[in-house]
Design a protein around this motif. Sequence first.
Motif, short mmCIF file in Angstrom:
data_model
loop_
_atom_site.label_atom_id
_atom_site.label_comp_id
_atom_site.label_asym_id
_atom_site.label_seq_id
_atom_site.Cartn_x
_atom_site.Cartn_y
_atom_site.Cartn_z
N ALA A 65 0.84 -1.20 0.00
CA ALA A 65 0.00 0.00 0.00
C ALA A 65 0.88 1.25 0.00
O ALA A 65 0.58 2.23 -0.70
N GLU A 66 1.94 1.23 0.79
CA GLU A 66 2.87 2.36 0.82
C GLU A 66 3.46 2.62 -0.56
O GLU A 66 3.50 3.75 -1.03
N ALA A 67 3.92 1.54 -1.22
CA ALA A 67 4.52 1.69 -2.54
C ALA A 67 3.52 2.27 -3.54
O ALA A 67 3.86 3.13 -4.36
N VAL A 98 11.91 8.66 -8.95
CA VAL A 98 11.66 7.22 -9.03
C VAL A 98 12.67 6.40 -8.23
O VAL A 98 12.31 5.41 -7.57
N ASP A 99 13.94 6.77 -8.27
CA ASP A 99 14.96 5.98 -7.56
C ASP A 99 14.64 5.84 -6.08
O ASP A 99 14.93 4.80 -5.47
N SER A 100 14.07 6.88 -5.48
CA SER A 100 13.73 6.79 -4.07
C SER A 100 12.68 5.71 -3.82
O SER A 100 12.77 4.96 -2.84
N MET A 101 11.70 5.60 -4.69
CA MET A 101 10.69 4.57 -4.52
C MET A 101 11.30 3.17 -4.66
O MET A 101 11.00 2.27 -3.87
N ILE A 102 12.19 3.00 -5.63
CA ILE A 102 12.81 1.68 -5.82
C ILE A 102 13.70 1.34 -4.62
O ILE A 102 13.69 0.22 -4.12
N ALA A 103 14.48 2.34 -4.15
CA ALA A 103 15.39 2.09 -3.04
C ALA A 103 14.67 1.90 -1.71
O ALA A 103 14.99 0.97 -0.95
N VAL A 116 8.57 -3.35 -8.13
CA VAL A 116 8.49 -1.96 -7.69
C VAL A 116 9.00 -1.03 -8.78
O VAL A 116 8.41 0.02 -9.05
N SER A 117 10.10 -1.41 -9.42
CA SER A 117 10.66 -0.59 -10.50
C SER A 117 9.66 -0.46 -11.65
O SER A 117 9.46 0.65 -12.18
N ASP A 118 9.04 -1.56 -12.04
CA ASP A 118 8.07 -1.52 -13.13
C ASP A 118 6.90 -0.59 -12.80
O ASP A 118 6.46 0.20 -13.64
N ILE A 119 6.39 -0.68 -11.57
CA ILE A 119 5.27 0.16 -11.17
C ILE A 119 5.68 1.63 -11.17
O ILE A 119 4.94 2.51 -11.65
N ALA A 120 6.88 1.91 -10.65
CA ALA A 120 7.33 3.30 -10.55
C ALA A 120 7.52 3.92 -11.93
O ALA A 120 7.06 5.05 -12.18
N TRP A 121 8.19 3.21 -12.83
CA TRP A 121 8.42 3.78 -14.16
C TRP A 121 7.14 3.85 -14.97
O TRP A 121 6.96 4.76 -15.80
N TRP A 122 6.22 2.89 -14.74
CA TRP A 122 4.91 2.99 -15.39
C TRP A 122 4.18 4.23 -14.91
O TRP A 122 3.54 4.95 -15.69
N ALA A 123 4.25 4.51 -13.61
CA ALA A 123 3.54 5.66 -13.04
C ALA A 123 3.98 6.97 -13.67
O ALA A 123 3.16 7.88 -13.85
#
Length: 203
Positions: A65-67, A98-103, A116-123
């Motif tokens: 949920a946080e992600a 985006v890097d902060s979300m992945i890290a 997580v990376s896929d979701i972040a870059w899609w967003a």
Amino acid sequence: MTGAFIVFEGGDRTGKSTQVGRLQAWLQGRGIEPVMTREPGGTELGQTLRRLVLDPASGDVDHRAEALMYAADKAQHVHEVIRPALAAGRVVVCDRYVDSMIAYQGAGRNLALGEVSDIAWWAVGGLRPDLTILLDANPDDAVSIKQDKDRLESAGLDFHRRVRQHFLDLAAERPGEYFVMKALQGRDSMAASIAARVEPLLG
């Protein structure tokens, strides 16, 4: 796309806010009025999401949920602030991306990094910065010294060590897009080095 997109990344208490302000002043001194923004919280929706993900009173928020809340913040931020500014030829300086979300939500929370990376870059619709400035410091010397910690800052040193290492791993994967600096050193010398690295992006 036109304009330039510059992102500051790094662990907590590494001096990002100070250097973001220094870069803003340097750009203004050159006659450039940059768009200064941050994640989470760069839009009205983002401000609400920022309170939810960082306030210790939010309690036990599920890691997925946080992600997803961070992803929603990024999607709205790119749509409302970053893409329009770049299309108008503006210089955009963003505190975290985006890097902060992945890290943090990936490596830090031990979620699947690829997902997580896929979701972040899609967003963000695949929008990558022209330059990511990574301020690197040992969490033992940075976040651990803060007393009044938010939800992420209070996640523990092991969490922040994983975050730091993943930032460095991301920078190693695409070295041409990153400028890695040792944090917690002289503010003036750091600001001068950052300005020298940014200057070629200004055309």
